[in-house]
Enzyme design. Sequence first.
Site, PDB file in Angstrom:
ATOM      1  N   LYS A   7      42.223  51.495  46.201  1.00  0.00           N
ATOM      2  CA  LYS A   7      42.145  51.930  44.801  1.00  0.00           C
ATOM      3  C   LYS A   7      42.664  53.338  44.604  1.00  0.00           C
ATOM      4  O   LYS A   7      43.238  53.646  43.568  1.00  0.00           O
ATOM      5  CB  LYS A   7      40.702  51.842  44.287  1.00  0.00           C
ATOM      6  CG  LYS A   7      40.249  50.433  43.988  1.00  0.00           C
ATOM      7  CD  LYS A   7      39.121  50.459  42.958  1.00  0.00           C
ATOM      8  CE  LYS A   7      38.647  49.070  42.611  1.00  0.00           C
ATOM      9  NZ  LYS A   7      37.508  49.103  41.691  1.00  0.00           N
ATOM     10  N   LYS A  28      44.795  36.904  45.164  1.00  0.00           N
ATOM     11  CA  LYS A  28      43.559  36.573  44.475  1.00  0.00           C
ATOM     12  C   LYS A  28      43.802  36.439  42.960  1.00  0.00           C
ATOM     13  O   LYS A  28      44.577  37.206  42.402  1.00  0.00           O
ATOM     14  CB  LYS A  28      42.573  37.729  44.734  1.00  0.00           C
ATOM     15  CG  LYS A  28      41.115  37.338  44.733  1.00  0.00           C
ATOM     16  CD  LYS A  28      40.262  38.493  45.260  1.00  0.00           C
ATOM     17  CE  LYS A  28      39.037  38.646  44.372  1.00  0.00           C
ATOM     18  NZ  LYS A  28      37.997  39.499  44.939  1.00  0.00           N
ATOM     19  N   LYS A  31      42.130  39.605  36.873  1.00  0.00           N
ATOM     20  CA  LYS A  31      42.296  39.951  35.456  1.00  0.00           C
ATOM     21  C   LYS A  31      43.404  40.982  35.280  1.00  0.00           C
ATOM     22  O   LYS A  31      43.899  41.162  34.180  1.00  0.00           O
ATOM     23  CB  LYS A  31      40.982  40.459  34.874  1.00  0.00           C
ATOM     24  CG  LYS A  31      40.414  41.678  35.574  1.00  0.00           C
ATOM     25  CD  LYS A  31      38.983  41.950  35.145  1.00  0.00           C
ATOM     26  CE  LYS A  31      38.278  42.814  36.175  1.00  0.00           C
ATOM     27  NZ  LYS A  31      36.844  42.587  36.240  1.00  0.00           N
TER      28      LYS A  31
END
Length: 342
Positions: free
Chosen positions: A122, A205, A208
Amino acid sequence: MSEGQVQTAFTKRVFSGIQPSGGLTLGNYLGAMKRFAGMQGQGFETIYCMVDLHAITVWQDPENLRRATRELCAGYIASGLNPEDSILFNQSQVPEHTQLAWIFNCVARMGWMQRMTQWKDKAGKNQQNASLGLFAYPALMAADILVYHATHVPVGEDQKQHVELTRDIAAKFNHDFGVDFFPMTEPVIEGTATRVMSLRDGSKKMSKSDPSDMSRINMTDNADAIASKIRKARTDPDALPSEAKGLEDRPEARNLVNIFAALSDTPVDAVLKDVGGKQFSEFKPMLSELAVEKLAPISSEMARLMEAPDEIDAILARGAERARSIAEPVVKRTYEIVGMVR
Ligand code: TRP
């Protein structure tokens, strides 16, 4: 004390959380919410959280955050979580999470945090520009879990390292203060059938944040959208195999079969016994029909609840009150152990 003795001293209690950062997908439903509902009434106390304080470790628009928190609560309930049987609440309404997190910031080591793969992913190349909260994220997550002395944490594979860190923090705290206060929490990891991949690329994966909306099924998609996304899902030209082994090098085929298996609560092998030999042109309509049948009631219940935000807020307030009644004595005792004058 042996580990066995440690474990028996604690109530069987499940804790898990999802970030309200907007947009729930089929991946969230099969990988988390449906599993959370399945743990209700299985001899555990169940506590499920909307981790809004984790969400803001990266910038969130305030109005979106509020909406996403309510939508996640609606999603939990529509997926079968009953706010009487489970405690449902948003993290920021229970200040004990951050109170315990500070103590854990002082227990955890910089080196432990630096090794976290989610931090590395991240923060990316520019770690200097990431928030301090993003770095400390796993200590807050340990606090979420340990403030309830939770013994079991259902999570995806990607969160296993954080649950292991939670155990390291618990063990170091117990050791440093010579107590046997925090339990060694067990991660409960999802099976492969509940890891939902992108409809466009079976190696990624379902997410969203994928730029293509065709890559995912949103919990709010209507029947037409679901059917068209499944119809256009990437596949290979072969017929379906009759055993799971035949899916090994076929990630897209495996993903669609896994979704079918998870939605129908049927083992993959049993599904393939039925559909082995069929072409995708025949299988995809079966999958669409099943997905619409299972998801339409959830999305309509979510829509109904979203029209009643006061009802949601009352559920969250009540959940927070129940959560606090467990968390407050744990924090009080922790502060005593550490030597804070009370
Ligand atoms: N880190 C988790 C995720 O991104 C969310 C989370 C926060 C969580 N606190 C938790 C999960 C405690 C389980 C237990 O998926």
